[in-house]
Structure formats: structure tokens, C-alpha cells
Design an enzyme around this catalytic site. Structure first.
Site, PDB file in Angstrom:
ATOM      1  N   PHE A  56     -15.496   3.938   7.072  1.00 33.84           N
ATOM      2  CA  PHE A  56     -14.016   4.742   5.974  1.00 33.84           C
ATOM      3  C   PHE A  56     -14.248   4.752   4.863  1.00 33.84           C
ATOM      4  CE2 PHE A  56     -13.813  -0.124   7.796  1.00 33.84           C
ATOM      5  CZ  PHE A  56     -13.447  -0.702   6.726  1.00 33.84           C
ATOM      6  N   THR A  74      -5.651  -6.730  10.576  1.00 37.80           N
ATOM      7  CA  THR A  74      -5.386  -5.528   9.691  1.00 37.80           C
ATOM      8  C   THR A  74      -5.176  -3.785  10.752  1.00 37.80           C
ATOM      9  OG1 THR A  74      -8.103  -6.264   9.497  1.00 37.80           O
ATOM     10  CG2 THR A  74      -7.967  -3.286   9.134  1.00 37.80           C
ATOM     11  N   ASN A  98      -2.015   0.187   6.302  1.00 36.29           N
ATOM     12  CA  ASN A  98      -1.321  -1.055   6.927  1.00 36.29           C
ATOM     13  C   ASN A  98      -0.683  -1.864   6.106  1.00 36.29           C
ATOM     14  OD1 ASN A  98      -3.473  -1.413   5.715  1.00 36.29           O
ATOM     15  ND2 ASN A  98      -4.780  -2.471   7.528  1.00 36.29           N
ATOM     16  N   ARG A 101      -2.786 -14.737   4.942  1.00 38.41           N
ATOM     17  CA  ARG A 101      -3.089 -13.617   5.960  1.00 38.41           C
ATOM     18  C   ARG A 101      -2.394 -14.026   7.270  1.00 38.41           C
ATOM     19  NH1 ARG A 101      -7.697 -10.669   4.302  1.00 38.41           N
ATOM     20  NH2 ARG A 101      -8.183 -10.315   6.734  1.00 38.41           N
ATOM     21  N   LYS A 108       0.971  -0.794  -0.303  1.00 37.35           N
ATOM     22  CA  LYS A 108      -0.098  -0.006  -0.099  1.00 37.35           C
ATOM     23  C   LYS A 108       0.558   1.086   0.143  1.00 37.35           C
ATOM     24  CE  LYS A 108      -3.723  -2.595   1.894  1.00 37.35           C
ATOM     25  NZ  LYS A 108      -5.140  -2.609   3.005  1.00 37.35           N
ATOM     26  N   GLU A 139      -9.612 -10.473  -7.489  1.00 39.21           N
ATOM     27  CA  GLU A 139      -8.535  -8.894  -7.297  1.00 39.21           C
ATOM     28  C   GLU A 139      -6.562  -9.133  -7.981  1.00 39.21           C
ATOM     29  OE1 GLU A 139     -10.155  -8.553  -2.592  1.00 39.21           O
ATOM     30  OE2 GLU A 139      -8.075  -9.615  -2.828  1.00 39.21           O
ATOM     31  N   HIS A 198      -2.266  -5.257   1.457  1.00 39.07           N
ATOM     32  CA  HIS A 198      -3.815  -6.133   0.940  1.00 39.07           C
ATOM     33  C   HIS A 198      -3.168  -7.238   1.043  1.00 39.07           C
ATOM     34  CE1 HIS A 198      -7.291  -7.028  -0.449  1.00 39.07           C
ATOM     35  NE2 HIS A 198      -6.704  -7.528  -1.260  1.00 39.07           N
ATOM     36  N   ARG A 209       2.491  -6.548   8.790  1.00 41.44           N
ATOM     37  CA  ARG A 209       1.725  -5.221   9.332  1.00 41.44           C
ATOM     38  C   ARG A 209       2.046  -4.961  11.072  1.00 41.44           C
ATOM     39  NH1 ARG A 209      -4.503  -7.166   7.505  1.00 41.44           N
ATOM     40  NH2 ARG A 209      -4.712  -5.541   5.569  1.00 41.44           N
ATOM     41  N   TYR A 227     -11.918  -1.500  -3.913  1.00 39.26           N
ATOM     42  CA  TYR A 227     -13.056  -2.060  -2.418  1.00 39.26           C
ATOM     43  C   TYR A 227     -14.305  -1.983  -2.420  1.00 39.26           C
ATOM     44  CZ  TYR A 227      -8.215  -2.529   0.118  1.00 39.26           C
ATOM     45  OH  TYR A 227      -7.288  -2.639   0.839  1.00 39.26           O
TER      46      TYR A 227
HETATM   47  P1  ATP Z   1      -7.395  -5.759   3.313  1.00 39.46           P
HETATM   48  O1  ATP Z   1      -8.341  -6.163   2.691  1.00 39.46           O
HETATM   49  O2  ATP Z   1      -6.535  -4.332   3.034  1.00 39.46           O
HETATM   50  O3  ATP Z   1      -6.289  -6.705   3.487  1.00 39.46           O
HETATM   51  P2  ATP Z   1      -8.459  -6.613   5.395  1.00 39.46           P
HETATM   52  O4  ATP Z   1      -8.954  -7.876   4.719  1.00 39.46           O
HETATM   53  O5  ATP Z   1      -7.004  -6.661   7.152  1.00 39.46           O
HETATM   54  O6  ATP Z   1      -7.265  -5.569   4.591  1.00 39.46           O
HETATM   55  P3  ATP Z   1     -10.340  -5.107   5.406  1.00 39.46           P
HETATM   56  O7  ATP Z   1     -12.453  -5.056   6.608  1.00 39.46           O
HETATM   57  O8  ATP Z   1     -10.725  -5.993   4.249  1.00 39.46           O
HETATM   58  O9  ATP Z   1      -9.522  -4.966   6.758  1.00 39.46           O
HETATM   59  O10 ATP Z   1     -10.713  -3.656   5.555  1.00 39.46           O
HETATM   60  C1  ATP Z   1      -9.915  -2.433   4.289  1.00 39.46           C
HETATM   61  C2  ATP Z   1      -9.016  -1.710   4.266  1.00 39.46           C
HETATM   62  O11 ATP Z   1     -10.174  -0.900   4.953  1.00 39.46           O
HETATM   63  C3  ATP Z   1      -7.986  -2.587   5.685  1.00 39.46           C
HETATM   64  O12 ATP Z   1      -6.612  -2.892   4.627  1.00 39.46           O
HETATM   65  C4  ATP Z   1      -7.922  -1.007   6.561  1.00 39.46           C
HETATM   66  O13 ATP Z   1      -6.753  -0.060   4.842  1.00 39.46           O
HETATM   67  C5  ATP Z   1      -9.031  -0.503   5.636  1.00 39.46           C
HETATM   68  N1  ATP Z   1      -9.342  -0.307   7.686  1.00 39.46           N
HETATM   69  C6  ATP Z   1     -10.102  -1.456   8.103  1.00 39.46           C
HETATM   70  N2  ATP Z   1     -10.839  -0.649   8.430  1.00 39.46           N
HETATM   71  C7  ATP Z   1     -11.143   0.014   8.997  1.00 39.46           C
HETATM   72  C8  ATP Z   1     -10.885   1.425  10.378  1.00 39.46           C
HETATM   73  N3  ATP Z   1     -11.456   0.871  11.262  1.00 39.46           N
HETATM   74  N4  ATP Z   1     -10.666   2.903   9.468  1.00 39.46           N
HETATM   75  C9  ATP Z   1      -9.997   2.922   8.760  1.00 39.46           C
HETATM   76  N5  ATP Z   1      -9.165   2.174   7.990  1.00 39.46           N
HETATM   77  C10 ATP Z   1     -10.035   0.676   7.934  1.00 39.46           C
HETATM   78 MG    MG Z   2      -9.987  -6.928   3.441  1.00 42.26          MG
END
Ligand code: ATP
Ligand code: MG
Length: 140
Positions: free
Chosen positions: A59, A93, A114, A87, A11, A128, A117, A104, A51
Site C-alpha cells: 500500500f 488502524t 483513517n 494510540r 490526515k 517525526e 496519525h 478513527r 512513511y
Molecule cells: P499511522 O502510522 O498513520 O498512525 P498506524 O500506525 O495505525 O497508522 P501503520 O501500519 O503504521 O498504521 O500504517 C501507516 C498508514 O498506512 C495507516 O495509517 C494507513 O493510512 C495506511 N495503511 C496501513 N495498512 C494499510 C492497508 N492494508 N491498506 C491501505 N493502507 C494502509
Molecule cells: Mg504507524
């Protein structure tokens, strides 16, 4: 795309900080093979499409702005049990909750910025990967 593949993005925060090489080293040392890879930058519209599953979340607008704020690296990775193992390698996350030694925990700046992805299912890994790479741009 085969079920032994996952999709990742380094990212904007990690790219900007110059951590792409260190992160790719951790990924390769964990046994993942790079099947396709490129540096690119999302527009806010493309970030929104990527997304889209989160479009009702509070968010979402910030996430789209952040993900389009600078260059990223997109890659397809191959390994047995790729989605689940990746993962585990990246951690939770929120870096505050991420296990020691995870990508992370080491590199993420916040729950939003973070570092990486990782796809959450074989089905999403395929979707994706195809979002970024045509058949001709990947190995197999
Ligand atoms: P990713 O899909 O990026 O691998 P993830 O699966 O761990 O991350 P998701 O729930 O899919 O988490 O959220 C997608 C992305 O949105 C997160 O990686 C983070 O960048 C952002 N995000 C998630 N939760 C929050 C939050 N509470 N506040 C701000 N940003 C958030
Ligand atoms: Mg995700």
C-alpha cells in the site's frame, strides 16, 4: 524531544471533511497539550520519506499519494505516557476494528483514509516531530 511527547497528523480526509476542530477538541479533552502545530501539505516525496518504514508494503505508493493529496495538520502533543495514550485515543488502524469512541471509529473513512496519525514509539515521536518542527517552532 521528551518521552512524554507524541506526534500526530490530521490526515487529508479529515482535514477536507472539516473535522480538524472536532478532532483537536477530543485531543485536548483527553489531556494532551499542543506543543507545536501547523497546517501544511506534503509533497509525494516528503510523504514517502515520512512513511519510509513502509516502503516494501503493497500500500506504500497509494499511501504516499493519499498523504500528499491535500492539506494536513501536523502537531506535537504532550502528556504523561503520550505515545501509548494517544494510540488508545485514536484506535485501530482499520476503523472497522477501532473501539467505540475512538477518533478513527468516529472520523476515519477507510483503513487508508483513517483520519489521524499517531507515533508508535518515543523514538519515532522524536524523529517525526523533528521532521516538521525545528526547535524554534515548538514549546521546549
Ligand atoms: P499511522 O502510522 O498513520 O498512525 P498506524 O500506525 O495505525 O497508522 P501503520 O501500519 O503504521 O498504521 O500504517 C501507516 C498508514 O498506512 C495507516 O495509517 C494507513 O493510512 C495506511 N495503511 C496501513 N495498512 C494499510 C492497508 N492494508 N491498506 C491501505 N493502507 C494502509
Ligand atoms: Mg504507524
Amino acid at each position: 524531544m521528551a518521552a512524554n511527547r507524541t506526534f500526530t497528523m490530521i490526515k487529508p480526509d479529515a482535514f477536507e471533511a472539516g473535522n480538524s476542530g472536532a478532532i483537536l477538541k477530543m485531543i485536548e479533552e483527553a489531556g494532551f497539550k499542543i506543543v507545536a502545530m501547523k497546517a501544511t501539505q506534503l509533497t509525494p516525496e516528503l510523504a514517502g520519506k515520512f512513511y519510509e518504514v513502509h516502503k516494501e508494503r503493497p500500500f506504500y505508493a497509494d499511501l504516499c499519494a493519499y498523504m500528499s493529496s491535500g492539506p494536513i495538520i501536523a502537531a506535537i502533543l504532550e502528556k504523561d505516557n503520550a505515545v501509548e495514550d494517544f494510540r488508545k485515543l485514536i484506535g485501530a488502524t482499520n476503523p472497522a476494528d477501532a473501539a467505540e469512541g475512538t477518533i478513527r471509529k468516529i472520523f476515519a473513512k477507510s483503513i487508508e483514509a483513517n483520519a489521524v496519525h499517531g507515533s508508535d514509539s518515543d523514538e519515532n515521536a522524536a524523529i517525526e516531530g523533528s521532521f516538521y518542527f525545528s526547535q524554534a517552532e515548538r514549546v521546549g
